[in-house]
Design an enzyme around this catalytic site. Sequence first.
Site, PDB file in Angstrom:
ATOM      1  N   CYS A   9       0.811  -1.179  -0.022  1.00  0.00           N
ATOM      2  CA  CYS A   9       0.029  -0.065  -0.084  1.00  0.00           C
ATOM      3  C   CYS A   9       0.847   1.060  -0.036  1.00  0.00           C
ATOM      4  O   CYS A   9       2.230   1.219  -0.363  1.00  0.00           O
ATOM      5  CB  CYS A   9      -0.890   0.014   1.199  1.00  0.00           C
ATOM      6  SG  CYS A   9      -0.232  -0.179   2.755  1.00  0.00           S
ATOM      7  N   ARG A  15      -3.188  -0.518   5.332  1.00  0.00           N
ATOM      8  CA  ARG A  15      -3.766  -1.560   4.877  1.00  0.00           C
ATOM      9  C   ARG A  15      -3.052  -2.821   4.563  1.00  0.00           C
ATOM     10  O   ARG A  15      -3.387  -4.055   4.688  1.00  0.00           O
ATOM     11  CB  ARG A  15      -4.474  -1.179   3.303  1.00  0.00           C
ATOM     12  CG  ARG A  15      -5.570  -0.150   3.350  1.00  0.00           C
ATOM     13  CD  ARG A  15      -5.597   0.762   2.055  1.00  0.00           C
ATOM     14  NE  ARG A  15      -4.489   1.362   1.903  1.00  0.00           N
ATOM     15  CZ  ARG A  15      -4.145   2.092   0.862  1.00  0.00           C
ATOM     16  NH1 ARG A  15      -5.093   2.143  -0.513  1.00  0.00           N
ATOM     17  NH2 ARG A  15      -3.380   2.948   0.647  1.00  0.00           N
ATOM     18  N   ASP A 123      -8.237   3.818   1.355  1.00  0.00           N
ATOM     19  CA  ASP A 123      -7.124   3.934   2.229  1.00  0.00           C
ATOM     20  C   ASP A 123      -7.903   4.730   3.474  1.00  0.00           C
ATOM     21  O   ASP A 123      -8.686   5.847   3.531  1.00  0.00           O
ATOM     22  CB  ASP A 123      -6.297   5.173   1.623  1.00  0.00           C
ATOM     23  CG  ASP A 123      -5.179   5.175   2.750  1.00  0.00           C
ATOM     24  OD1 ASP A 123      -5.082   4.767   3.911  1.00  0.00           O
ATOM     25  OD2 ASP A 123      -3.961   6.201   2.052  1.00  0.00           O
TER      26      ASP A 123
HETATM   27  P1  4NP Z   1      -1.842   2.718   4.233  1.00  0.00           P
HETATM   28  O1  4NP Z   1      -2.263   4.396   4.550  1.00  0.00           O
HETATM   29  O2  4NP Z   1      -1.121   3.052   2.562  1.00  0.00           O
HETATM   30  O3  4NP Z   1      -2.917   1.960   4.088  1.00  0.00           O
HETATM   31  O4  4NP Z   1      -0.575   2.450   5.100  1.00  0.00           O
HETATM   32  C1  4NP Z   1      -1.596   5.276   4.880  1.00  0.00           C
HETATM   33  C2  4NP Z   1      -0.772   5.476   5.649  1.00  0.00           C
HETATM   34  C3  4NP Z   1       0.037   6.752   6.113  1.00  0.00           C
HETATM   35  C4  4NP Z   1      -0.045   7.789   5.037  1.00  0.00           C
HETATM   36  C5  4NP Z   1      -0.653   7.307   3.744  1.00  0.00           C
HETATM   37  C6  4NP Z   1      -1.323   6.358   3.758  1.00  0.00           C
HETATM   38  N1  4NP Z   1       0.966   8.663   4.926  1.00  0.00           N
HETATM   39  O5  4NP Z   1       0.614   9.769   4.318  1.00  0.00           O
HETATM   40  O6  4NP Z   1       1.363   8.725   6.196  1.00  0.00           O
END
Ligand code: 4NP
Length: 155
Positions: A9, A15, A123
């Site tokens: 992800c 995720r 997300d």
């Molecule tokens: P993930 O969610 O891609 O599902 O882990 C996110 C977690 C952190 C960030 C973006 C998406 N971030 O910008 O820090």
Amino acid sequence: MSVKILMVCLGNICRSPLAEGILASKLPANKFTVDSAGTGSWHIGHAPDARSIATAKNNNLDISNQKGRQIEEADFDKYDYIYVMDTSNYSDVLELTDNPEHHAKVQIILNELYPNENVDVPDPYFGMANGFEIVYGMLDEVCDIIANKLIAKHS
Ligand code: 4NP
């Protein structure tokens, strides 16, 4: 030799850690290795988001020992299957290599449930608290399909 699956992800804290834990729980550990990574570098070395850890725990899964890392080009050789959570992850991952054999390993995860529809696992990072349960349910459903396919193919 173990069949290796990588879940990807953006941050590797919401995720893909859930996807890693869920799929690993459905596969025999002596034949399959499941790991996860992010396309971004913000959360290298970090534990999963507390909301992902709590959602996993509610479903009897412990993902608290995972550590964030960033996907790198060497992963295309190390892993047999690379599942991405959304279409933006898909283009970011493909950009890391020009090799068509490497590209062929990369699939949008929900296409295993809704073929060719390119549906995103949303997300949940900036969203509502129940976003994590929704994501968990989607990943649990698709990981059942993936686990059955992998077990059938590699046994
Ligand atoms: P993930 O969610 O891609 O599902 O882990 C996110 C977690 C952190 C960030 C973006 C998406 N971030 O910008 O820090």
